[in-house]
Design an enzyme around this catalytic site. Sequence first.
Site, PDB file in Angstrom:
ATOM      1  N   ARG A 199      42.083  -5.160 -47.058  1.00 53.89           N
ATOM      2  CA  ARG A 199      41.506  -5.020 -48.404  1.00 53.89           C
ATOM      3  C   ARG A 199      42.080  -3.782 -49.084  1.00 53.89           C
ATOM      4  O   ARG A 199      42.100  -2.703 -48.482  1.00 53.89           O
ATOM      5  CB  ARG A 199      39.985  -4.901 -48.326  1.00 53.89           C
ATOM      6  CG  ARG A 199      39.339  -5.032 -49.702  1.00 53.89           C
ATOM      7  CD  ARG A 199      37.826  -5.100 -49.639  1.00 53.89           C
ATOM      8  NE  ARG A 199      37.319  -5.945 -50.714  1.00 53.89           N
ATOM      9  CZ  ARG A 199      36.171  -5.774 -51.353  1.00 53.89           C
ATOM     10  NH1 ARG A 199      35.364  -4.789 -51.001  1.00 53.89           N
ATOM     11  NH2 ARG A 199      35.802  -6.578 -52.320  1.00 53.89           N
TER      12      ARG A 199
ATOM     13  N   THR B  68      27.830  -3.222 -47.804  1.00 54.56           N
ATOM     14  CA  THR B  68      27.059  -2.287 -46.991  1.00 54.56           C
ATOM     15  C   THR B  68      25.591  -2.352 -47.415  1.00 54.56           C
ATOM     16  O   THR B  68      25.283  -2.228 -48.590  1.00 54.56           O
ATOM     17  CB  THR B  68      27.616  -0.859 -47.194  1.00 54.56           C
ATOM     18  OG1 THR B  68      28.899  -0.808 -46.597  1.00 54.56           O
ATOM     19  CG2 THR B  68      26.714   0.194 -46.568  1.00 54.56           C
TER      20      THR B  68
ATOM     21  N   ASN C 115      34.946   6.835 -54.982  1.00 58.08           N
ATOM     22  CA  ASN C 115      34.974   7.937 -54.018  1.00 58.08           C
ATOM     23  C   ASN C 115      36.071   8.953 -54.331  1.00 58.08           C
ATOM     24  O   ASN C 115      36.678   9.533 -53.426  1.00 58.08           O
ATOM     25  CB  ASN C 115      35.090   7.396 -52.587  1.00 58.08           C
ATOM     26  CG  ASN C 115      33.791   6.776 -52.137  1.00 58.08           C
ATOM     27  OD1 ASN C 115      32.715   7.328 -52.363  1.00 58.08           O
ATOM     28  ND2 ASN C 115      33.863   5.603 -51.523  1.00 58.08           N
TER      29      ASN C 115
ATOM     30  N   TYR D  39      38.288   5.264 -48.991  1.00 59.20           N
ATOM     31  CA  TYR D  39      38.025   5.649 -47.604  1.00 59.20           C
ATOM     32  C   TYR D  39      39.334   6.061 -46.912  1.00 59.20           C
ATOM     33  O   TYR D  39      40.370   6.173 -47.564  1.00 59.20           O
ATOM     34  CB  TYR D  39      37.283   4.514 -46.872  1.00 59.20           C
ATOM     35  CG  TYR D  39      35.922   4.291 -47.492  1.00 59.20           C
ATOM     36  CD1 TYR D  39      34.939   5.292 -47.420  1.00 59.20           C
ATOM     37  CD2 TYR D  39      35.631   3.143 -48.215  1.00 59.20           C
ATOM     38  CE1 TYR D  39      33.708   5.122 -48.027  1.00 59.20           C
ATOM     39  CE2 TYR D  39      34.388   2.970 -48.829  1.00 59.20           C
ATOM     40  CZ  TYR D  39      33.432   3.969 -48.726  1.00 59.20           C
ATOM     41  OH  TYR D  39      32.213   3.812 -49.331  1.00 59.20           O
TER      42      TYR D  39
ATOM     43  N   GLY E 112      30.630 -10.320 -54.542  1.00 59.03           N
ATOM     44  CA  GLY E 112      29.807  -9.320 -53.882  1.00 59.03           C
ATOM     45  C   GLY E 112      28.354  -9.423 -54.312  1.00 59.03           C
ATOM     46  O   GLY E 112      27.540 -10.105 -53.673  1.00 59.03           O
ATOM     47  N   ARG E 113      28.030  -8.775 -55.437  1.00 57.23           N
ATOM     48  CA  ARG E 113      26.632  -8.731 -55.879  1.00 57.23           C
ATOM     49  C   ARG E 113      25.989 -10.108 -56.014  1.00 57.23           C
ATOM     50  O   ARG E 113      24.822 -10.271 -55.623  1.00 57.23           O
ATOM     51  CB  ARG E 113      26.538  -7.918 -57.174  1.00 57.23           C
ATOM     52  CG  ARG E 113      26.793  -6.420 -56.932  1.00 57.23           C
ATOM     53  CD  ARG E 113      27.166  -5.677 -58.181  1.00 57.23           C
ATOM     54  NE  ARG E 113      28.466  -6.117 -58.675  1.00 57.23           N
ATOM     55  CZ  ARG E 113      29.087  -5.601 -59.724  1.00 57.23           C
ATOM     56  NH1 ARG E 113      28.523  -4.621 -60.409  1.00 57.23           N
ATOM     57  NH2 ARG E 113      30.260  -6.051 -60.104  1.00 57.23           N
TER      58      ARG E 113
ATOM     59  N   HIS F 182      39.865  -2.180 -43.709  1.00 58.13           N
ATOM     60  CA  HIS F 182      39.366  -1.599 -44.966  1.00 58.13           C
ATOM     61  C   HIS F 182      40.325  -0.491 -45.417  1.00 58.13           C
ATOM     62  O   HIS F 182      40.295   0.620 -44.897  1.00 58.13           O
ATOM     63  CB  HIS F 182      37.971  -1.034 -44.736  1.00 58.13           C
ATOM     64  CG  HIS F 182      37.201  -0.736 -45.984  1.00 58.13           C
ATOM     65  ND1 HIS F 182      37.789  -0.671 -47.235  1.00 58.13           N
ATOM     66  CD2 HIS F 182      35.878  -0.489 -46.186  1.00 58.13           C
ATOM     67  CE1 HIS F 182      36.852  -0.392 -48.136  1.00 58.13           C
ATOM     68  NE2 HIS F 182      35.691  -0.275 -47.522  1.00 58.13           N
TER      69      HIS F 182
ATOM     70  N   ASN G 239      38.683   1.463 -51.674  1.00 58.60           N
ATOM     71  CA  ASN G 239      37.481   2.198 -52.097  1.00 58.60           C
ATOM     72  C   ASN G 239      37.410   3.668 -51.687  1.00 58.60           C
ATOM     73  O   ASN G 239      36.330   4.217 -51.474  1.00 58.60           O
ATOM     74  CB  ASN G 239      36.218   1.456 -51.621  1.00 58.60           C
ATOM     75  CG  ASN G 239      36.073   0.111 -52.309  1.00 58.60           C
ATOM     76  OD1 ASN G 239      36.699  -0.106 -53.354  1.00 58.60           O
ATOM     77  ND2 ASN G 239      35.276  -0.782 -51.764  1.00 58.60           N
TER      78      ASN G 239
ATOM     79  N   GLN H 270      34.740  -6.277 -41.423  1.00 56.37           N
ATOM     80  CA  GLN H 270      35.530  -5.255 -42.110  1.00 56.37           C
ATOM     81  C   GLN H 270      35.542  -3.987 -41.265  1.00 56.37           C
ATOM     82  O   GLN H 270      34.506  -3.328 -41.105  1.00 56.37           O
ATOM     83  CB  GLN H 270      34.947  -4.963 -43.496  1.00 56.37           C
ATOM     84  CG  GLN H 270      35.899  -4.062 -44.290  1.00 56.37           C
ATOM     85  CD  GLN H 270      35.378  -3.614 -45.619  1.00 56.37           C
ATOM     86  OE1 GLN H 270      34.240  -3.152 -45.708  1.00 56.37           O
ATOM     87  NE2 GLN H 270      36.178  -3.736 -46.666  1.00 56.37           N
TER      88      GLN H 270
HETATM   89  C1  LIG Z   1      25.583  -2.808 -52.249  1.00 49.69           C
HETATM   90  C2  LIG Z   1      27.079  -2.832 -52.194  1.00 49.69           C
HETATM   91  C3  LIG Z   1      27.717  -2.513 -50.995  1.00 49.69           C
HETATM   92  C4  LIG Z   1      29.112  -2.570 -50.890  1.00 49.69           C
HETATM   93  N1  LIG Z   1      29.703  -2.324 -49.671  1.00 49.69           N
HETATM   94  C5  LIG Z   1      31.046  -2.492 -49.526  1.00 49.69           C
HETATM   95  C6  LIG Z   1      31.669  -2.367 -48.230  1.00 49.69           C
HETATM   96  O1  LIG Z   1      31.018  -2.158 -47.195  1.00 49.69           O
HETATM   97  N2  LIG Z   1      33.016  -2.512 -48.178  1.00 49.69           N
HETATM   98  C7  LIG Z   1      33.775  -2.765 -49.293  1.00 49.69           C
HETATM   99  O2  LIG Z   1      35.001  -2.879 -49.191  1.00 49.69           O
HETATM  100  N3  LIG Z   1      33.199  -2.921 -50.512  1.00 49.69           N
HETATM  101  C8  LIG Z   1      31.874  -2.813 -50.648  1.00 49.69           C
HETATM  102  N4  LIG Z   1      31.280  -3.031 -51.890  1.00 49.69           N
HETATM  103  C9  LIG Z   1      32.096  -3.545 -52.996  1.00 49.69           C
HETATM  104  C10 LIG Z   1      32.013  -5.077 -53.046  1.00 49.69           C
HETATM  105  O3  LIG Z   1      32.613  -5.663 -51.898  1.00 49.69           O
HETATM  106  C11 LIG Z   1      32.716  -5.652 -54.306  1.00 49.69           C
HETATM  107  O4  LIG Z   1      34.050  -5.209 -54.302  1.00 49.69           O
HETATM  108  C12 LIG Z   1      32.047  -5.247 -55.595  1.00 49.69           C
HETATM  109  O5  LIG Z   1      30.648  -5.476 -55.547  1.00 49.69           O
HETATM  110  C13 LIG Z   1      32.643  -6.012 -56.781  1.00 49.69           C
HETATM  111  O6  LIG Z   1      32.468  -7.410 -56.620  1.00 49.69           O
HETATM  112  P1  LIG Z   1      31.323  -8.211 -57.434  1.00 49.69           P
HETATM  113  O7  LIG Z   1      31.605  -7.946 -58.905  1.00 49.69           O
HETATM  114  O8  LIG Z   1      31.493  -9.663 -57.079  1.00 49.69           O
HETATM  115  O9  LIG Z   1      30.003  -7.650 -57.019  1.00 49.69           O
HETATM  116  C14 LIG Z   1      29.890  -2.936 -52.025  1.00 49.69           C
HETATM  117  C15 LIG Z   1      29.243  -3.234 -53.226  1.00 49.69           C
HETATM  118  C16 LIG Z   1      27.863  -3.186 -53.326  1.00 49.69           C
HETATM  119  C17 LIG Z   1      27.190  -3.558 -54.625  1.00 49.69           C
END
Ligand SMILES: Cc1cc2nc3c(=O)[nH]c(=O)nc-3n(C[C@H](O)[C@H](O)[C@H](O)COP(=O)(O)O)c2cc1C
Length: 366
Positions: free
Chosen positions: A230, A25, A238, A183, A324-325, A178, A181, A97
């Site tokens: 997911r 997001t 949350n 939701y 992700g990051r 989704h 997390n 998603q």
């Molecule tokens: C800025 C940001 C936005 C995220 N938005 C979502 C999202 O929209 N849907 C979701 O399932 N997870 C979301 N996440 C979680 C990531 O998909 C991921 O699970 C998390 O960053 C861990 O993976 P990583 O260690 O590779 O970053 C978000 C994480 C970050 C940092």
Amino acid sequence: MSKLFEPTSVGGIPLSNRIAMAPLTRNRSPGAVPNDLNIEYYRQRATAGLIISEGTAITHQAQGYADVPGLYKSEAIEGWKKVTDAVHQAGGKIVTQIWHVGRISHTSLQPENGKPVAPSSIAAKSKTYVLNADGSGAFVETSEPRALETAELPGIIEDYRKAARAAVEAGFDGVEIHAANGYLLEQFMRTNSNQRTDEYGGSIENRIRLTLEVVEAVIKEIGADKTGIRISPTTPANDVSDPDPKAVYTALVEALAKHDLAFVHVIEGATGGPRDVLPFDWKALKAAYRHAGGKGAWIVNNGYDRASAIEAVDSGYADLVAFGRPFIANPDLVRRLKENAALNPLDQATLYGGGAQGYTSYPALA
Ligand SMILES: Cc1cc2nc3c(=O)[nH]c(=O)nc-3n(C[C@H](O)[C@H](O)[C@H](O)COP(=O)(O)O)c2cc1C
């Protein structure tokens, strides 16, 4: 060379490698409509084997944060068409998603400033992101929700079905439901957010019912080979908790195994935090899914780096690894992992909201 960089396929979708971009997001789609900046952002990341779009609201009620995109109006579908075209032209694949936040919302984001909806009228100890009158962003406490009536749940399932249809119309290769997390769907699955006494609360069978009914409706609409899910069995994200995640999620994956899903995407541990937040046997969860006949690709996520991703895929544990990051800061992450090149650092200040800075501005290797 590791299998991580080799082609594969997920459902009917051929992928050029086993690296997925996790849903992220970014709060840069005012009016819930994807725009030119969003097109450029996803195009830059099209060398991912599979892009999973940011969480995309299935209805106005499903929205919990300012400026997230939706799939519930024609302008948004038109906007997404341009995104999916750009990704496809660059040789990538993209699923969206589909998202209902449940209680993780604020009255100011809801239709007619109403209460957000949830399994039970229990507020989450959590924050959401809204816009101030001057357009600046702010994190605020989530609003107290109202409990969904049993008679409203078929309408929620219908909203997911429509969003899945809209996703295909918008050119997506499939959808990720989704159910992670904290939701809506996870709020139903976990005990601290679900105190219902109807057939959607109480026993594990009842708590996973809504998720399974959504999966069935989406599959019926667009096909199991275009449908993924997911989950995040141990995340406290949350404000969700449960005394027995192993029992809940084993039952869930065994039920999912009856469908020919494209993939199951598992967040291992606290989302974006410690992988060992609670003791949990991730390999046993996958084994339960396979033992029950589940054939979907097993995508893992959370804190992976080059070495652990290679190990996960080459050992046969994971079919894909989602980042992700690292994908926020490295549009060419696949190339950097392949060449073992250094990664750009992440700018925390530009994660949520804003413009091109910290979004499309991260450099690729020369
Ligand atoms: C800025 C940001 C936005 C995220 N938005 C979502 C999202 O929209 N849907 C979701 O399932 N997870 C979301 N996440 C979680 C990531 O998909 C991921 O699970 C998390 O960053 C861990 O993976 P990583 O260690 O590779 O970053 C978000 C994480 C970050 C940092």
